[in-house]
Design an enzyme around this catalytic site. Structure first.
Site, PDB file in Angstrom:
ATOM      1  N   GLU A  40       0.964  -1.122  -0.088  1.00 34.83           N
ATOM      2  CA  GLU A  40       0.058   0.103  -0.277  1.00 34.83           C
ATOM      3  C   GLU A  40       0.843   1.069  -0.039  1.00 34.83           C
ATOM      4  O   GLU A  40       0.447   2.315  -0.675  1.00 34.83           O
ATOM      5  CB  GLU A  40      -0.930   0.142   1.098  1.00 34.83           C
ATOM      6  CG  GLU A  40      -2.016  -0.931   1.037  1.00 34.83           C
ATOM      7  CD  GLU A  40      -2.988  -0.671  -0.198  1.00 34.83           C
ATOM      8  OE1 GLU A  40      -2.968   0.518  -0.652  1.00 34.83           O
ATOM      9  OE2 GLU A  40      -3.714  -1.758  -0.677  1.00 34.83           O
ATOM     10  N   TYR A 121      -6.450   7.012   4.012  1.00 35.86           N
ATOM     11  CA  TYR A 121      -6.445   5.840   3.121  1.00 35.86           C
ATOM     12  C   TYR A 121      -5.864   4.554   3.233  1.00 35.86           C
ATOM     13  O   TYR A 121      -6.437   3.519   3.550  1.00 35.86           O
ATOM     14  CB  TYR A 121      -6.178   6.241   1.529  1.00 35.86           C
ATOM     15  CG  TYR A 121      -6.150   4.793   0.613  1.00 35.86           C
ATOM     16  CD1 TYR A 121      -7.345   4.244   0.231  1.00 35.86           C
ATOM     17  CD2 TYR A 121      -4.886   4.331   0.363  1.00 35.86           C
ATOM     18  CE1 TYR A 121      -6.915   3.059  -0.367  1.00 35.86           C
ATOM     19  CE2 TYR A 121      -4.548   3.026  -0.439  1.00 35.86           C
ATOM     20  CZ  TYR A 121      -5.854   2.595  -0.690  1.00 35.86           C
ATOM     21  OH  TYR A 121      -5.507   1.415  -1.419  1.00 35.86           O
ATOM     22  N   ASP A 139      -9.697   4.789  -2.606  1.00 35.28           N
ATOM     23  CA  ASP A 139      -8.353   5.437  -3.225  1.00 35.28           C
ATOM     24  C   ASP A 139      -8.923   5.965  -4.716  1.00 35.28           C
ATOM     25  O   ASP A 139     -10.275   5.980  -4.709  1.00 35.28           O
ATOM     26  CB  ASP A 139      -7.330   4.361  -3.665  1.00 35.28           C
ATOM     27  CG  ASP A 139      -8.026   3.077  -4.542  1.00 35.28           C
ATOM     28  OD1 ASP A 139      -9.146   3.358  -4.909  1.00 35.28           O
ATOM     29  OD2 ASP A 139      -7.179   2.454  -4.979  1.00 35.28           O
ATOM     30  N   CYS A 191     -14.131  -0.407 -14.610  1.00 31.10           N
ATOM     31  CA  CYS A 191     -14.959   1.169 -14.727  1.00 31.10           C
ATOM     32  C   CYS A 191     -13.626   2.134 -14.808  1.00 31.10           C
ATOM     33  O   CYS A 191     -13.351   2.847 -13.923  1.00 31.10           O
ATOM     34  CB  CYS A 191     -15.446   1.367 -13.265  1.00 31.10           C
ATOM     35  SG  CYS A 191     -16.465   2.752 -13.295  1.00 31.10           S
ATOM     36  N   CYS A 198     -19.152  -1.011 -19.310  1.00 34.95           N
ATOM     37  CA  CYS A 198     -20.238  -1.156 -18.669  1.00 34.95           C
ATOM     38  C   CYS A 198     -21.085  -2.533 -18.756  1.00 34.95           C
ATOM     39  O   CYS A 198     -21.794  -3.077 -17.905  1.00 34.95           O
ATOM     40  CB  CYS A 198     -21.271   0.086 -18.853  1.00 34.95           C
ATOM     41  SG  CYS A 198     -20.412   1.671 -18.457  1.00 34.95           S
ATOM     42  N   CYS A 201     -19.707  -4.910 -16.311  1.00 33.52           N
ATOM     43  CA  CYS A 201     -19.728  -4.350 -15.158  1.00 33.52           C
ATOM     44  C   CYS A 201     -20.731  -5.268 -14.351  1.00 33.52           C
ATOM     45  O   CYS A 201     -21.873  -5.139 -14.511  1.00 33.52           O
ATOM     46  CB  CYS A 201     -19.858  -3.152 -15.031  1.00 33.52           C
ATOM     47  SG  CYS A 201     -20.073  -2.367 -13.224  1.00 33.52           S
ATOM     48  N   CYS A 207     -26.256   1.360 -11.552  1.00 38.28           N
ATOM     49  CA  CYS A 207     -25.429   2.582 -11.735  1.00 38.28           C
ATOM     50  C   CYS A 207     -26.089   3.767 -12.460  1.00 38.28           C
ATOM     51  O   CYS A 207     -26.532   3.787 -13.558  1.00 38.28           O
ATOM     52  CB  CYS A 207     -24.286   2.076 -12.784  1.00 38.28           C
ATOM     53  SG  CYS A 207     -22.722   3.424 -13.099  1.00 38.28           S
TER      54      CYS A 207
END
Ligand code: SF4
Length: 339
Positions: A40, A121, A139, A191, A198, A201, A207
């Site tokens: 991270e 974060y 993030d 995305c 899409c 997705c 959405c």
């Protein structure tokens, strides 16, 4: 909507999770917190592709946080060279030593926030992924997914608190780590910034951004200001197959790193043009490099030197320059000087 989003996303993640060297497979026990934390920190403002070789080199050389804590700052800074944002490496050393003293990582988001280099974060991500704590992990990828999912029209950065509230709404009570990574993966692979896929997705039915017709325009971004350009000089001074290197002051730009001598551009906005030795300097060209708040245009000048100049520094064998751990700006300057 919340349960639908998390169920569908977790189901999608079970089948499509990215395989990354710091990860556990979906549903498997959480990985070593050391590996989660290290990845991270490295991933802050840096791509997965750039991080992978560094992560593998670090964990091969220092397999535990105790071994990293025992390493010298010089060794760690040199191993970090090229990854950028060097304050992360300095905080990495401090954090490793603090965790070694504590004997383990704190397991809560609040406790993790106390460690050097862990912002909101990173603390949330480590709490969720390493300790399965419910945490709202946002993030840049998650920011984009949520802004589209909820059709948030407020431009960034002002939209951040709304995005966080919406992300909180869809975060489930269980499988915290998998959910955080599923959101990240969806943003990174489906995305995507310019071209959301899409049709692939799992959230296509819920959405709101897609329902409005053009999700790629979200999140709305405030107009960018041009980054100012600073100018300076870097000096390649060579003698008997060695080049003069200096250690930059520990505070400030690229602090504590080995570098070519320069004219002090970092402290003065534009360099003074003051050269470290008298002689016939040969211009080698200019390198340009972007930092967060400005760009630097660095002219590289070269001098063959029969005598050792005064002041601080060391002679470094040119054939072993890769091992000096020069930050990217000075590595570019060095390449220009030897070309
Ligand atoms: S449907 Fe399209 S815009 Fe909406 S979250 Fe999925 S990929 Fe993104």
């Amino acid at each position: 909507m919340a349960a639908t989003v998390s169920d569908r996303l977790l189901d999608w993640y079970d089948r499509h999770a990215r395989e990354l060297p710091w990860r556990a497979r979906p549903g498997e026990p959480a990985p070593d917190p050391y590996r989660v934390w290290l990845s991270e920190i490295m991933l802050q403002q840096t791509t997965v592709a750039a991080v992978k070789p560094y992560f593998e080199a670090f964990t091969a050389r220092w397999p535990t946080i105790g071994q990293l804590a025992d390493a010298s700052e010089d060794e760690i800074m040199a191993a970090w060279a090229g990854l950028g944002y060097y304050s992360r490496a300095r905080n990495l050393v401090k954090c490793a030593r603090m965790v070694a003293k504590l004997r383990s990582f704190p397991t809560t988001e609040k406790g993790l926030r106390e460690l050097p280099g862990l912002g909101a974060y990173t603390a949330a991500a480590v709490a969720a992924i390493a300790f399965e704590q419910r945490a709202v992990v946002v993030d840049a990828n998650v920011e984009r997914v949520v802004a589209r999912l909820f059709a948030i029209e407020t431009p960034l950065p002002a939209a951040r608190s709304t995005i966080r509230t919406c992300a909180d709404e869809v975060t489930p009570e269980t499988r915290a780590g998998d959910f955080a990574q599923a959101m990240m993966d969806l943003g990174a692979t489906v995305c995507t910034s310019r071209d959301p896929k899409c049709l692939l997705c799992p959230l296509v039915d819920t959405c709101q951004g897609l329902a409005q017709g053009n999700p790629a325009r979200l999140p709305v971004k405030a107009a960018k200001k041009d980054r100012p350009v600073r100018r300076g000089e870097a000096y390649w001074i060579e003698r008997d197959g060695a080049v003069r290197l200096v250690r930059r002051p520990s505070k400030g730009m690229l602090g504590g790193m080995r570098a070519l001598p320069d004219d002090g551009w970092a402290a003065r906005n534009d360099g003074s043009g003051h050269r470290p030795a008298a002689g016939v300097w040969t211009p080698c060209g200019t390198v340009r490099h972007g930092f967060t708040h400005f760009e630097i245009e660095l002219s590289v000048l070269r001098l063959e030197m029969p005598l050792q100049p005064g002041g601080e520094g060391e002679w470094w064998p040119i054939a072993e320059l890769d091992a000096a751990g020069l930050p990217t700006l000075f590595a570019k300057a060095a390449r220009l000087a030897v070309a």
